[in-house]
Design a protein around this motif. Structure first.
Motif, PDB file in Angstrom:
ATOM      1  N   GLY A 174      47.226  -2.315  36.836  1.00 17.80           N
ATOM      2  CA  GLY A 174      47.387  -3.580  37.559  1.00 17.80           C
ATOM      3  C   GLY A 174      47.600  -3.749  38.934  1.00 17.80           C
ATOM      4  O   GLY A 174      47.107  -4.485  39.656  1.00 17.80           O
ATOM      5  N   ILE A 175      48.491  -2.836  39.316  1.00 20.91           N
ATOM      6  CA  ILE A 175      48.772  -3.043  40.668  1.00 20.91           C
ATOM      7  C   ILE A 175      48.356  -1.914  41.643  1.00 20.91           C
ATOM      8  O   ILE A 175      48.706  -1.921  42.911  1.00 20.91           O
ATOM      9  N   GLY A 176      47.565  -0.880  41.136  1.00 23.47           N
ATOM     10  CA  GLY A 176      46.997   0.150  42.047  1.00 23.47           C
ATOM     11  C   GLY A 176      47.565   1.093  42.730  1.00 23.47           C
ATOM     12  O   GLY A 176      47.259   1.665  43.681  1.00 23.47           O
ATOM     13  N   TYR A 177      48.915   1.333  42.424  1.00 25.71           N
ATOM     14  CA  TYR A 177      49.872   2.402  42.728  1.00 25.71           C
ATOM     15  C   TYR A 177      49.252   3.755  42.454  1.00 25.71           C
ATOM     16  O   TYR A 177      48.685   3.949  41.117  1.00 25.71           O
ATOM     17  N   LEU A 178      49.458   4.691  43.080  1.00 26.73           N
ATOM     18  CA  LEU A 178      48.822   6.042  42.881  1.00 26.73           C
ATOM     19  C   LEU A 178      50.211   6.923  42.736  1.00 26.73           C
ATOM     20  O   LEU A 178      50.774   7.255  44.125  1.00 26.73           O
ATOM     21  N   ASP A 179      50.689   7.279  41.670  1.00 30.86           N
ATOM     22  CA  ASP A 179      51.838   8.182  41.483  1.00 30.86           C
ATOM     23  C   ASP A 179      51.467   9.736  41.483  1.00 30.86           C
ATOM     24  O   ASP A 179      50.618  10.090  40.823  1.00 30.86           O
ATOM     25  N   VAL A 180      51.673  10.464  42.700  1.00 27.30           N
ATOM     26  CA  VAL A 180      51.485  11.824  42.515  1.00 27.30           C
ATOM     27  C   VAL A 180      52.470  12.525  42.294  1.00 27.30           C
ATOM     28  O   VAL A 180      53.880  12.080  42.361  1.00 27.30           O
ATOM     29  N   SER A 181      52.222  13.741  41.834  1.00 28.84           N
ATOM     30  CA  SER A 181      53.159  14.846  41.301  1.00 28.84           C
ATOM     31  C   SER A 181      52.904  16.144  41.544  1.00 28.84           C
ATOM     32  O   SER A 181      51.710  16.569  41.711  1.00 28.84           O
ATOM     33  N   ALA A 182      54.012  17.136  42.014  1.00 26.32           N
ATOM     34  CA  ALA A 182      53.864  18.350  42.259  1.00 26.32           C
ATOM     35  C   ALA A 182      55.080  19.241  41.864  1.00 26.32           C
ATOM     36  O   ALA A 182      56.028  18.453  41.850  1.00 26.32           O
ATOM     37  N   MET A 183      55.118  20.448  41.678  1.00 27.65           N
ATOM     38  CA  MET A 183      56.145  21.246  41.003  1.00 27.65           C
ATOM     39  C   MET A 183      56.084  22.791  41.735  1.00 27.65           C
ATOM     40  O   MET A 183      54.941  23.305  41.940  1.00 27.65           O
ATOM     41  N   ARG A 184      57.152  23.479  41.466  1.00 27.16           N
ATOM     42  CA  ARG A 184      57.070  24.800  41.536  1.00 27.16           C
ATOM     43  C   ARG A 184      57.107  25.511  39.991  1.00 27.16           C
ATOM     44  O   ARG A 184      57.701  25.144  39.071  1.00 27.16           O
ATOM     45  N   ASP A 185      56.240  26.456  40.155  1.00 26.21           N
ATOM     46  CA  ASP A 185      56.135  27.058  38.510  1.00 26.21           C
ATOM     47  C   ASP A 185      57.257  27.955  38.413  1.00 26.21           C
ATOM     48  O   ASP A 185      58.162  28.219  39.199  1.00 26.21           O
ATOM     49  N   LYS A 186      57.321  28.695  37.075  1.00 28.45           N
ATOM     50  CA  LYS A 186      58.447  29.331  36.604  1.00 28.45           C
ATOM     51  C   LYS A 186      58.548  30.525  37.675  1.00 28.45           C
ATOM     52  O   LYS A 186      59.714  31.353  37.682  1.00 28.45           O
TER      53      LYS A 186
END
Length: 453
Positions: A110-122
């Motif tokens: 509905g509002i067009g936000y783009l939530d990105v995510s990233a992380m460190r692996d083990k």
């Protein structure tokens, strides 16, 4: 040029004809070529926000992650997959589901936000989200990333890196957990056809993860010039007066159309009663307004998604310029609460908005409504902030031109719950809620509309 005048030119000496033609050519050149002074000449090449919201990447775009760990070596990047049910790009596991421990981006509904995510692996390797764009032509001037917006809702810092092909051009640490979007622009210089711009979002040093909302525009700007100042697309900052922006950093097309239609409706309707606010106002059933206040030509000027700053912009840009209503009903601020504004800040911004309204239509009385309750119960945390905010809004009333009314208790059941029949999504009011609201507000409006100036 009109062909009918050419035969007449033969009557003139040849030299005079040449002079006339030269003069016409100069005049044409002056009118056809814009003056360089004061004219912005940047050209939008690509808009990340539009491309990333599509289930299939648009031409030139790809969404990736550094599967082999090293940024700057695109041979180690792997594509992200789109999952229609999750409305997200990510990395699939053996079962075909998107992995929670790998980068990606989610398209909110509905509002067009783009939530990105990233992380460190083990093993501590930063696995980054990478949006890549391949140029289809040489740049005319210099390529800029502009209207960059990135939020950092986590307590961890976010590392933003921009590469052209394998060369690092920009590395910027975005502040930890800021309630407003960080706004940026970067100059990448002249680029060639087939050059690839990689924008990588990852966790900063020693941070386990990164997340946030991302927007940016790729622009071509004449060498030696700067493109327009970047705008905050996601969250208008304190004391700003701004429209709702689209992903391209320009005023949203639909928003501009609604604003224009509202300005025209004011002229056509000549309302005595105006309602202005966000989606809660915009959803008022017109038949309810007409049934109760039809003789006062009620006009609804609500626009979904508006913050106080957006309404302020509309008021400053013509919404009430030709309106002389007896009463303006103002309800705004719940979206600012979602945006983490404090009660003090909301009250101060609404106070400034009231002054802006009065500067446009000084004779109008303003009925300021308290922010409505939200959630499943008045015990929900957000309602504590609403009560604090409303206590401050009440002090804006002078009982002469500005009046305050809180109808929120009429939308709450005796046990403190908020019925789904009244507020189905725990935010927006439905038919039964508007009926209760009108019953509570009607007598006050009757008095204000019928009072002599």
């Amino acid at each position: 040029m009109n062909d009918s005048i050419i035969p007449n030119m033969k009557r003139f000496p040849e030299t005079l004809v040449a002079l006339l033609l030269a003069l016409l050519a100069c005049l044409h050149a002056e009118t056809a070529t814009p003056k360089a002074s004061g004219v912005r000449a940047e050209t939008i090449i690509a808009v990340y926000g539009d491309a990333a919201a599509a289930p299939t990447p648009r031409a030139g775009w790809s969404f990736q992650w550094n599967a082999r760990g090293k940024l700057g070596d695109s041979t180690g990047y792997a594509p992200l997959s789109y999952d229609e049910e999750a409305r997200a790009y990510g990395v699939r596991d053996a079962s075909g589901a998107l992995r929670a421990d790998a980068p990606g981006h989610t398209i909110s509904r509905g509002i067009g936000y783009l939530d990105v995510s990233a992380m460190r692996d083990k093993d501590g390797v930063a696995r980054c989200y990478i949006a890549s764009y391949r140029l289809s032509a040489d740049s005319v001037g210099e390529v800029w990333i502009n209207h960059g917006n990135l939020t950092t809702p986590l307590r961890y810092g976010t590392d933003l890196q921009v590469y052209v092909n394998e060369q690092l051009k920009v590395q910027s640490l975005i502040k930890k957990k800021d309630r407003f979007a960080q706004v940026f622009r970067f100059n990448l210089g002249r680029l060639k056809k087939e050059d690839v711009i990689h924008v990588a979002v990852g966790p900063s040093e020693n941070s386990p993860k990164a997340a946030g909302r991302l927007f940016y525009v790729i622009e071509d700007c004449p060498a030696g010039q700067k493109p327009a100042e970047p705008v905050n697309i996601i969250s208008p900052t304190l004391h700003a007066s701004a429209p709702q922006f689209g992903a391209n950093g320009q005023i949203g097309a639909a928003y501009a159309d609604k604003h224009k239609a509202h300005c025209a409706a004011v002229v056509a309707t000549r309302p005595e009663l105006v309602f202005i606010g966000d989606s809660i106002t915009a959803r008022w059933p017109q038949e309810v307004l007409e049934a109760r206040f039809g003789k006062h030509r009620p006009l609804n000027l609500g626009i979904g998604g508006d913050w106080i700053q957006n309404v302020h912009w509309r008021v400053q840009n013509g919404t009430l310029d030709k309106a002389k209503p007896k009463v303006v009903v103002l309800l705004i601020g719940t979206n600012n609460l979602t945006g983490k504004f404090t009660p003090d800040e909301i009250a101060a911004n609404i106070g400034g908005l009231i002054q802006a309204i009065q500067s446009k239509t000084a004779q109008s009385k303003i009925l300021l409504l308290g922010i409505l309750p939200r959630g499943a119960s008045i015990k929900d945390e957000i309602n504590g902030a609403i009560r604090q905010t409303n206590a401050k809004l009440a002090t804006l009333s002078d009982q002469k031109q500005v009046f305050y009314l809180d109808v929120g208790d009429q939308l709450v059941e005796p046990d403190g719950s908020i019925s789904p029949a009244v507020m189905p999504d725990k935010l927006h009011v439905a038919g039964p809620g508007y009926t209760r609201w009108m019953k509570a507000m009607g007598p006050t409006l009757d008095k204000l509309l019928n009072e002599r100036p």
